[in-house]
Write an enzyme that holds these catalytic residues in place. Structure first.
Site, PDB file in Angstrom:
ATOM      1  N   CYS A  96       0.854  -1.199   0.000  1.00 24.64           N
ATOM      2  CA  CYS A  96       0.000   0.000   0.000  1.00 24.64           C
ATOM      3  C   CYS A  96       0.887   1.244   0.000  1.00 24.64           C
ATOM      4  CB  CYS A  96      -0.890   0.036   1.237  1.00 24.64           C
ATOM      5  SG  CYS A  96      -1.935  -1.414   1.468  1.00 24.64           S
ATOM      6  N   CYS A  99       2.513   3.173  -3.204  1.00 26.17           N
ATOM      7  CA  CYS A  99       1.782   4.240  -3.912  1.00 26.17           C
ATOM      8  C   CYS A  99       1.293   5.329  -2.971  1.00 26.17           C
ATOM      9  CB  CYS A  99       0.568   3.657  -4.634  1.00 26.17           C
ATOM     10  SG  CYS A  99       0.978   2.505  -5.964  1.00 26.17           S
ATOM     11  N   HIS A 100       0.871   4.928  -1.764  1.00 25.40           N
ATOM     12  CA  HIS A 100       0.157   5.876  -0.897  1.00 25.40           C
ATOM     13  C   HIS A 100       1.021   6.452   0.225  1.00 25.40           C
ATOM     14  CE1 HIS A 100      -3.685   4.992  -2.810  1.00 25.40           C
ATOM     15  NE2 HIS A 100      -3.461   3.695  -2.667  1.00 25.40           N
ATOM     16  N   CYS A 134      -7.440  -2.095  -5.383  1.00 28.06           N
ATOM     17  CA  CYS A 134      -6.009  -1.791  -5.303  1.00 28.06           C
ATOM     18  C   CYS A 134      -5.196  -3.073  -5.292  1.00 28.06           C
ATOM     19  CB  CYS A 134      -5.701  -1.005  -4.023  1.00 28.06           C
ATOM     20  SG  CYS A 134      -5.746   0.782  -4.240  1.00 28.06           S
ATOM     21  N   CYS A 197     -35.502  -1.696   8.558  1.00 25.63           N
ATOM     22  CA  CYS A 197     -34.502  -0.971   9.353  1.00 25.63           C
ATOM     23  C   CYS A 197     -35.208   0.128  10.145  1.00 25.63           C
ATOM     24  CB  CYS A 197     -33.456  -0.329   8.441  1.00 25.63           C
ATOM     25  SG  CYS A 197     -32.671  -1.433   7.266  1.00 25.63           S
ATOM     26  N   ARG A 238     -23.036  -6.431   9.965  1.00 30.55           N
ATOM     27  CA  ARG A 238     -24.139  -6.003  10.830  1.00 30.55           C
ATOM     28  C   ARG A 238     -25.470  -6.033  10.066  1.00 30.55           C
ATOM     29  NH1 ARG A 238     -25.527  -7.535  14.953  1.00 30.55           N
ATOM     30  NH2 ARG A 238     -27.598  -7.391  14.177  1.00 30.55           N
ATOM     31  N   CYS A 242     -28.723  -8.258  11.015  1.00 30.45           N
ATOM     32  CA  CYS A 242     -30.010  -7.604  11.275  1.00 30.45           C
ATOM     33  C   CYS A 242     -31.101  -8.208  10.403  1.00 30.45           C
ATOM     34  CB  CYS A 242     -29.918  -6.103  11.004  1.00 30.45           C
ATOM     35  SG  CYS A 242     -29.564  -5.117  12.461  1.00 30.45           S
TER      36      CYS A 242
END
Lengths: 281, 158
Positions: A96, A99-100, A134, A197, A238, A242
């Site tokens: 990573c 490039c970053h 990426c 929801c 999550r 749910c």
């Protein structure tokens, strides 16, 4: 009426109990200010009187774990991800960092605007999708499991760089159709229990359902460290749980449906601070 | 406690065997206000088993959403629905039966699940597995369990 009274009582208690420094927020490590209350964006048409972070609905003990990174078990995954950040992988022999550079510099503000439109690919991308893109396209490495520990840790590392910044996902332009799909899902009553929801997190937040204190279902603290499972959970984990709990056929992490729902739910938190990794029961 | 549950299971078996007079979920007649006059089984409801259904997380778990002071021995009553104290005094048996069986006939927008309904769901699942379920699903409560809950609710007159 009852709800307003209850809410202010609870907010008051929470502030006293946690020693939070100002009304409507707290500080992490005594330096990062987190806003836990924000005005409702216009596009919610008054569905909520205000936006409230899930932090406000938790017990004082759980809240306290977020006040100092040494007490936040989610930070262990962040540390592991810092190692992964520098690890060279794949046929392009890159990490990573190749490039970053430093995540602490290059990733500031990233979490706050995801999911977002990717013009080249012509799709809405979650942070996990972008990380995997990426890996496969830039690094020549294998994609990570969408909701595996590598991915949730990297999401957490990137999110930490935006802590305290307001969530600010775009909902118009090229993402409008996806946002609308997510909104539709939010109000769909799934499964044999026929629960949306909104039934719990809009109509009944701040109410108890058996022993659970219902929050607004905000995702500004995700990935979140869940004490029950002793690990980070992503928004899609999550969501999956749910919808399963409505006795429905649920959706998969990384599915187009959950990407849409994540965009919509993220937008319901525009203005709250990025808190990840938060600590939840 | 365990023996009560076992007894409940026993009752459920008896009820499903003696189903000649049982009204099927699709055959329940709701009046214009959502009330159901006819017993779903013709067998009087069992108050004790009604308490089991009301409080057991694997059954009706009614107190997950409703506060019932008479059930204070069972912890954690919810706030999602109205408290049920005195409900047996101001609701008729037919009204209570209709609401427990399928409250949406009485309150169209209610959050309350329909406990005696087997089809017409969005993405019906196989219980709590997250996997697809095939309609008709088993109803959340049996006909006799509905009658037991109604019998219990009718005792709440204070």
């Amino acid at each position: 009426m009852k709800m307003t009274v209850l809410k202010s009582a609870i907010a008051g208690l929470a502030l006293v109990a946690s020693g939070a420094m100002a009304e409507g927020g707290f500080e992490i490590n005594g330096e990062v200010s987190i806003t836990t209350h924000a005005p409702t964006p216009d596009y919610l048409d008054g569905a909520l009187p205000e936006l409230i972070s899930g932090w406000e609905f938790r017990s004082a003990d759980t809240q306290a774990m977020q006040l100092d990174d040494f007490d936040n078990p989610g930070m262990l995954a962040v540390e592991a991800a810092m190692v992964a950040w520098d690890e060279v992988e794949g046929t392009a022999e890159k990490s990573c960092a190749s490039c970053h550079g430093s995540a602490e510099e290059s990733m500031v503000g990233i979490r706050a605007v995801y999911p977002k439109w990717n013009e080249t690919a012509g799709e809405v991308r979650t942070l996990a999708m972008q990380i995997n893109n990426c890996r496969t396209e830039q690094m020549g490495a294998d994609a990570w499991k969408y909701d595996g520990a590598d991915m949730s840790g990297m999401e957490a590392l990137i999110s930490v760089q935006s802590r305290g910044m307001p969530v600010n996902v775009a909902i118009d332009g090229p993402v409008a159709a996806t946002w609308e799909q997510g909104r539709e899902m939010y109000y769909t009553r799934y499964g044999q229990l026929e629960l949306s929801c909104a039934n719990c997190h809009e109509q009944n937040y701040d109410n108890n359902i058996r022993a659970d204190h219902l929050s607004q279902g905000q995702i500004n603290g995700f990935p979140a460290y869940r004490l029950k499972t002793a690990g980070l959970v992503q928004t899609h984990n999550r969501f999956k749980g749910c919808i399963r709990d409505t006795r429905a056929e649920t959706f998969s992490p990384g599915s187009a449906e959950f990407v849409a729902l994540e965009l919509y739910v993220a937008s319901r938190g525009n203005g709250l601070s990025v808190e990840a990794p938060s600590v939840r029961p | 406690m365990k023996s009560i549950i076992q007894m409940a299971v026993g009752l459920a078996v008896v009820a499903s065997v003696a189903s000649a007079d049982e009204v099927a979920p699709d055959a329940v007649v709701f009046d214009d206000y959502g009330a159901v006059e006819q017993s779903l089984t013709g067998v009087a409801g069992n108050v004790e088993n009604g308490i089991v259904i009301m409080t057991n997380r694997g059954k009706g778990n009614c107190i997950a959403c409703h506060q019932v002071d008479a059930l204070a021995d069972y912890p954690f009553h919810g706030e999602v629905g109205p408290a049920l104290n005195g409900v047996g005094g101001y609701r008729t048996e037919a009204e209570l039966r209709g609401i427990v069986a399928n409250a949406k006939h009485t309150f169209p927008d209610t959050v309350m699940p329909s406990f005696y309904k087997t089809s017409g769901y969005t993405r019906p699942g196989d219980a709590f597995t997250g996997k697809a379920g095939a309609e008709p699903l088993a109803p959340l409560l049996t006909a006799q369990e509905i009658e037991d809950v109604v019998a219990y609710l009718l005792t709440l007159t204070d």
